[in-house]
Scaffold this active site. Structure first.
Site, PDB file in Angstrom:
ATOM      1  N   ARG A 211       4.828   3.438   2.314  1.00 32.63           N
ATOM      2  CA  ARG A 211       4.982   2.569   3.488  1.00 32.63           C
ATOM      3  C   ARG A 211       6.218   2.993   4.291  1.00 32.63           C
ATOM      4  NH1 ARG A 211       2.541  -1.557  -0.108  1.00 32.63           N
ATOM      5  NH2 ARG A 211       4.541  -1.900  -1.120  1.00 32.63           N
ATOM      6  N   PHE A 228      -8.139  -0.968   4.613  1.00 37.32           N
ATOM      7  CA  PHE A 228      -7.861  -1.600   3.318  1.00 37.32           C
ATOM      8  C   PHE A 228      -6.418  -2.116   3.343  1.00 37.32           C
ATOM      9  CE2 PHE A 228     -10.680   2.070   2.868  1.00 37.32           C
ATOM     10  CZ  PHE A 228     -11.825   1.486   2.350  1.00 37.32           C
ATOM     11  N   SER A 251     -11.512  -6.514   3.963  1.00 35.66           N
ATOM     12  CA  SER A 251     -12.628  -7.450   3.819  1.00 35.66           C
ATOM     13  C   SER A 251     -12.137  -8.857   3.484  1.00 35.66           C
ATOM     14  CB  SER A 251     -13.598  -6.940   2.747  1.00 35.66           C
ATOM     15  OG  SER A 251     -12.883  -6.568   1.601  1.00 35.66           O
ATOM     16  N   ALA A 280     -14.629  -1.604   5.658  1.00 32.45           N
ATOM     17  CA  ALA A 280     -13.973  -0.471   6.323  1.00 32.45           C
ATOM     18  C   ALA A 280     -14.993   0.565   6.813  1.00 32.45           C
ATOM     19  CB  ALA A 280     -12.972   0.178   5.368  1.00 32.45           C
ATOM     20  N   ASP A 300      -6.276   3.411   2.279  1.00 32.31           N
ATOM     21  CA  ASP A 300      -5.777   3.105   0.923  1.00 32.31           C
ATOM     22  C   ASP A 300      -6.779   2.213   0.194  1.00 32.31           C
ATOM     23  OD1 ASP A 300      -4.149   2.778  -1.300  1.00 32.31           O
ATOM     24  OD2 ASP A 300      -2.974   1.168  -0.395  1.00 32.31           O
ATOM     25  N   CYS A 340      -6.100   5.596  -5.603  1.00 30.54           N
ATOM     26  CA  CYS A 340      -5.441   5.002  -6.772  1.00 30.54           C
ATOM     27  C   CYS A 340      -6.368   5.067  -7.985  1.00 30.54           C
ATOM     28  CB  CYS A 340      -5.014   3.564  -6.472  1.00 30.54           C
ATOM     29  SG  CYS A 340      -6.375   2.468  -6.114  1.00 30.54           S
TER      30      CYS A 340
END
Ligand code: SAH
Length: 393
Positions: A211, A228, A251, A280, A300, A340
């Site tokens: 970030r 996301f 979402s 997305a 992400d 991730c």
């Protein structure tokens, strides 16, 4: 109890790998109850260390403080807290507490305390357990954790629990009850963390450094798309960095409400910024049709590959997502693609970003990043290096 492991499992334990898979167990002596302390020994009976046994999981035992140097210290409540103390010490000096007040104090396997995560948000620490074995210990180690953490200014320890839809996902272990939300600082950026209902332990601390990178990247990027977006961490960073129009897509509507409050807490106006509750993939499709373009796109997504078997499908989902992202990238724009999924390596992630995958041949990978220093990993445990980010332009 004593767990005798097969030779390859013994070699792995000596290298510091914390897991003994079920097939790596040669024999057990003792009751074999979940949460029982197990002395781990090699086929000749030589001690390898101490772990917690799990009767059900594919991971039969997890070693605590594994490795040759610590193998003789017996595992009990005191030893476990001592290992957490070493984890806390490992973070000494990495963050300035006047700018960053949300920090992972203990990162499970990466800190040789398998299955135990402790995230600090201001004066509150949230514990999260992975696996049934460590879960049976948490109430017993809570007093020792209090003795360790209270002198550091922590007043409350809570545990993340499975709760019915809408009910708070935390239970107090000690200290006054935790607030439902708490404001933290991250490199000087203020954001709201949903302790009672949020994901993970409330926030995705693992993306902190990314970030910060996005904040720097956004200086000359007027239009930013954050896919996301959850509680809007990357969106805030981009807006504070100078982006004029940040579009956040998630979402979950609840996360957007939190993101909007955090914008205001940083003195940012919501004008020009959009918070879109949508899938997305669907958003990207319609943005492309509308001819929308962005100077910086951040992706992400949640883990697409929960296990090794789902990896192929996950890789094609990443490829589809990445192509849709660059389809809305403006000329000269920058694309940040994160993964991730612990089963997807950096090379595999890059495989979903090559010219064939993206359908164009003008973008290069300018930087790649792994996890931040409060999310350490073990050299022999690639499973721990789940977080990856590739920056392309
Ligand atoms: N970037 C965030 C963390 C993202 S977590 C941060 O820095 O804090 C992943 C997010 O993706 C979750 O908030 C989840 O609600 C959202 N999500 C999951 N599937 C989605 C989909 N198909 N479309 C849009 N959002 C989705």
């Amino acid at each position: 109890m004593i767990v005798t492991v097969q030779a390859p499992a013994a070699a792995a334990l000596l290298r510091g790998h914390p897991w003994v898979f079920r097939e790596g167990v040669r024999s057990i002596r003792g009751q074999g109850k979940t949460g029982e302390v197990a002395q781990l020994v090699d086929p000749k009976g030589a001690p390898l260390g101490w772990g917690l046994y799990d009767a059900e999981s594919a991971i039969a035992a997890r070693a605590f403080g594994a490795g040759t140097s610590t193998k003789l210290a017996k595992l009990d409540e005191r030893r476990l807290v001592e290992l957490v103390g070493a984890a806390v010490e490992r973070r000494r000096g990495i963050y300035d507490p006047s700018h960053t007040t949300a920090l992972r104090l203990c990162h499970g396997e990466g800190d040789r305390v398998p299955g135990l995560v402790l995230d600090r948000y201001e004066h509150v620490v949230v514990a999260k357990t992975d696996g049934a074995a460590i879960a049976t210990w948490i109430d017993r180690v809570a007093p020792g954790l209090e003795a360790l953490l209270a002198p550091l200014g922590v007043s409350t320890l809570v545990l993340r629990i499975d709760a019915a839809e809408g009910a708070p996902k935390i239970r107090g272990l000690w200290g006054p009850s935790a607030p439902a939300t708490i404001d933290v600082l991250e490199h000087g950026m203020r954001f709201e963390v949903d302790l009672a209902h949020g994901q993970k332990t409330g926030a995705f601390l693992d993306q902190r450094e990314n970030r910060r990178r996005v904040r720097a990247l956004a200086a000359d990027k007027p239009r930013v798309l954050n896919l996301f977006s959850y509680a809007g961490g990357f969106s805030l960073a981009a807006a504070l960095g100078g982006a004029r129009e940040v579009t956040s897509v998630d979402s979950a509507a609840r996360a957007h409400a939190s993101a909007q409050r955090s914008f205001k807490k940083n003195g940012l106006s919501l004008e020009g910024h959009r918070f879109v509750t949508a899938d997305a993939f669907v958003f990207l499709e319609s943005a492309k049709k509308r001819g929308e373009r962005f100077d910086l796109v951040i992706s992400d997504p949640p883990s697409f590959a929960p296990n090794e078997r789902s990896k192929r499908r996950a890789l094609s989902a990443y490829a589809r997502l990445h192509r849709a992202c660059v389809d809305v990238l403006a000329e000269g724009g920058t694309f940040c693609a994160a993964s991730c999924s612990s089963h997807v390596t950096m090379e595999e992630l890059l495989g979903t970003l090559d010219d064939v995958a993206l359908g164009r041949g003008d973008l290069s990978v300018v930087e790649t990043f792994g996890p931040p220093p409060d999310h350490p990993t073990l050299a022999c445990f690639p499973e721990g290096r789940y977080l990856k980010l590739a920056i392309m332009r």
